[in-house]
Design a protein around this motif. Structure first.
Motif, PDB file in Angstrom:
ATOM      1  N   ILE A 216      -2.979   0.826   4.526  1.00  0.00           N
ATOM      2  CA  ILE A 216      -3.819   1.252   3.400  1.00  0.00           C
ATOM      3  C   ILE A 216      -3.541   0.385   2.178  1.00  0.00           C
ATOM      4  O   ILE A 216      -4.466  -0.051   1.485  1.00  0.00           O
ATOM      5  CB  ILE A 216      -3.579   2.737   3.074  1.00  0.00           C
ATOM      6  N   SER A 217      -2.258   0.129   1.926  1.00  0.00           N
ATOM      7  CA  SER A 217      -1.865  -0.661   0.754  1.00  0.00           C
ATOM      8  C   SER A 217      -2.469  -2.060   0.805  1.00  0.00           C
ATOM      9  O   SER A 217      -2.976  -2.565  -0.200  1.00  0.00           O
ATOM     10  CB  SER A 217      -0.341  -0.749   0.665  1.00  0.00           C
TER      11      SER A 217
ATOM     12  N   GLY B 245      -5.161  -3.106   2.530  1.00  0.00           N
ATOM     13  CA  GLY B 245      -6.613  -3.044   2.375  1.00  0.00           C
ATOM     14  C   GLY B 245      -7.026  -2.726   0.945  1.00  0.00           C
ATOM     15  O   GLY B 245      -7.939  -3.363   0.393  1.00  0.00           O
ATOM     16  N   ALA B 246      -6.360  -1.748   0.337  1.00  0.00           N
ATOM     17  CA  ALA B 246      -6.705  -1.345  -1.024  1.00  0.00           C
ATOM     18  C   ALA B 246      -6.376  -2.444  -2.027  1.00  0.00           C
ATOM     19  O   ALA B 246      -7.133  -2.670  -2.985  1.00  0.00           O
ATOM     20  CB  ALA B 246      -5.964  -0.063  -1.394  1.00  0.00           C
TER      21      ALA B 246
ATOM     22  N   THR C 251      -6.360  -5.690  -1.465  1.00  0.00           N
ATOM     23  CA  THR C 251      -7.378  -6.740  -1.317  1.00  0.00           C
ATOM     24  C   THR C 251      -8.633  -6.384  -2.094  1.00  0.00           C
ATOM     25  O   THR C 251      -9.175  -7.204  -2.848  1.00  0.00           O
ATOM     26  CB  THR C 251      -7.713  -6.942   0.169  1.00  0.00           C
TER      27      THR C 251
ATOM     28  N   TYR D 298      -9.020   6.202   6.771  1.00  0.00           N
ATOM     29  CA  TYR D 298      -8.497   4.897   6.345  1.00  0.00           C
ATOM     30  C   TYR D 298      -9.403   4.245   5.307  1.00  0.00           C
ATOM     31  O   TYR D 298      -8.941   3.815   4.242  1.00  0.00           O
ATOM     32  CB  TYR D 298      -8.330   3.969   7.547  1.00  0.00           C
ATOM     33  N   TRP D 299     -10.709   4.178   5.596  1.00  0.00           N
ATOM     34  CA  TRP D 299     -11.614   3.494   4.676  1.00  0.00           C
ATOM     35  C   TRP D 299     -11.831   4.287   3.398  1.00  0.00           C
ATOM     36  O   TRP D 299     -12.084   3.709   2.337  1.00  0.00           O
ATOM     37  CB  TRP D 299     -12.940   3.180   5.376  1.00  0.00           C
TER      38      TRP D 299
ATOM     39  N   VAL E  19      -8.759   3.246   1.396  1.00  0.00           N
ATOM     40  CA  VAL E  19      -8.906   1.872   0.904  1.00  0.00           C
ATOM     41  C   VAL E  19      -9.910   1.821  -0.246  1.00  0.00           C
ATOM     42  O   VAL E  19      -9.666   1.182  -1.278  1.00  0.00           O
ATOM     43  CB  VAL E  19      -9.334   0.933   2.046  1.00  0.00           C
TER      44      VAL E  19
ATOM     45  N   GLY F 179      -8.516   1.343  -3.879  1.00  0.00           N
ATOM     46  CA  GLY F 179      -8.945   0.010  -4.300  1.00  0.00           C
ATOM     47  C   GLY F 179      -9.784   0.036  -5.557  1.00  0.00           C
ATOM     48  O   GLY F 179      -9.578  -0.761  -6.479  1.00  0.00           O
TER      49      GLY F 179
ATOM     50  N   THR G 210      -0.972   5.455  -2.798  1.00  0.00           N
ATOM     51  CA  THR G 210      -1.536   5.706  -1.475  1.00  0.00           C
ATOM     52  C   THR G 210      -1.102   7.085  -0.960  1.00  0.00           C
ATOM     53  O   THR G 210      -1.725   7.617  -0.038  1.00  0.00           O
ATOM     54  CB  THR G 210      -1.087   4.638  -0.458  1.00  0.00           C
TER      55      THR G 210
END
Length: 226
Positions: free
Chosen positions: A28-29, A31-32, A34, A94-95, A98, A102, A166
């Protein structure tokens, strides 16, 4: 008793579950972060431009996400989107994590980028534009490389905060480290080992990044003091 040897033995017997949660937190970290960097650079750059509409758009983005709780954003995205879309949009845990983390930290990174850009003399931007550079080229080749040294320490702080935030994915039953910790400790009535272990895992993830940030900040101070 939570401080007994048997309570710690139970924790280590199920440590694989906590490690899986740790890996999910790490995913998660990444992806978020980014997403946050992409959004932060974009909105930070347009917030210093001449286009009034784009500046206003950047301001709205920053103010909204800085002044609303992350937990509320999780609920809106995970539970609200399926309702308003008649369940055609069903974001995964998950998404959702993110996207929410994010966007939230993208707003803070945008402010870091904005302050870094504004620390560079305005004449450099004007000189580059007068030489035929586009605004994007000016940011990419001239302004942002110079601002990078200034923004790196606060940017690293945001990375650390992002990793810790997260943990809020636990509100939607995400299988991250914090959710696994809460679930396991409640199920086993064994809280101290679970939360002490979670604190240590977060520490192992955040401390090296924070330490590097302090070293970079010290290096910058020495470079500017010469």
């Amino acid at each position: 008793m939570s401080f007994s040897i048997s309570s710690w033995q139970a924790y280590f017997a199920d440590f694989g579950k906590f490690f899986q949660g740790f890996l999910f937190t790490l995913a998660i970290s990444i992806g978020a972060l980014t997403l946050a960097l992409l959004l932060g650079i974009f909105f930070g750059a347009i917030s210093t431009g001449k286009h009034k509409v784009l500046r206003s758009l950047a301001r709205i983005f920053v103010e909204f996400y800085q002044n609303t709780p992350l937990l509320v954003q999780f609920v809106i995205v995970f539970y609200g989107l399926p309702l308003v879309s008649n369940y055609t949009i069903m974001p995964s845990i998950y998404w959702t994590a993110v996207l929410c983390v994010g966007l939230y930290h993208g707003a803070y990174i945008a402010e870091v980028i904005r302050s870094g850009i504004q620390s560079i003399p305005r004449g450099q931007t004007e000189a580059a534009l007068s030489q035929g550079f586009t605004y994007v080229e000016t940011m990419r080749y001239i302004i942002l490389p110079q601002a990078f040294r200034i923004i790196l320490p606060p940017l690293i702080n945001q990375v650390v905060n992002l990793i810790k935030n997260t943990s809020t994915v636990a509100i939607i039953s995400g299988m991250d480290l914090m959710f696994v910790t809460k679930s396991w400790s409640a199920l086993n009535s064994n809280y101290i080992p679970a939360f002490a272990g979670a604190a240590l895992l977060y520490f192992l993830l955040c401390f090296p990044i924070a330490s590097w940030g302090r070293k970079v900040e010290e290096a910058n101070k020495q470079a500017y003091s010469i």
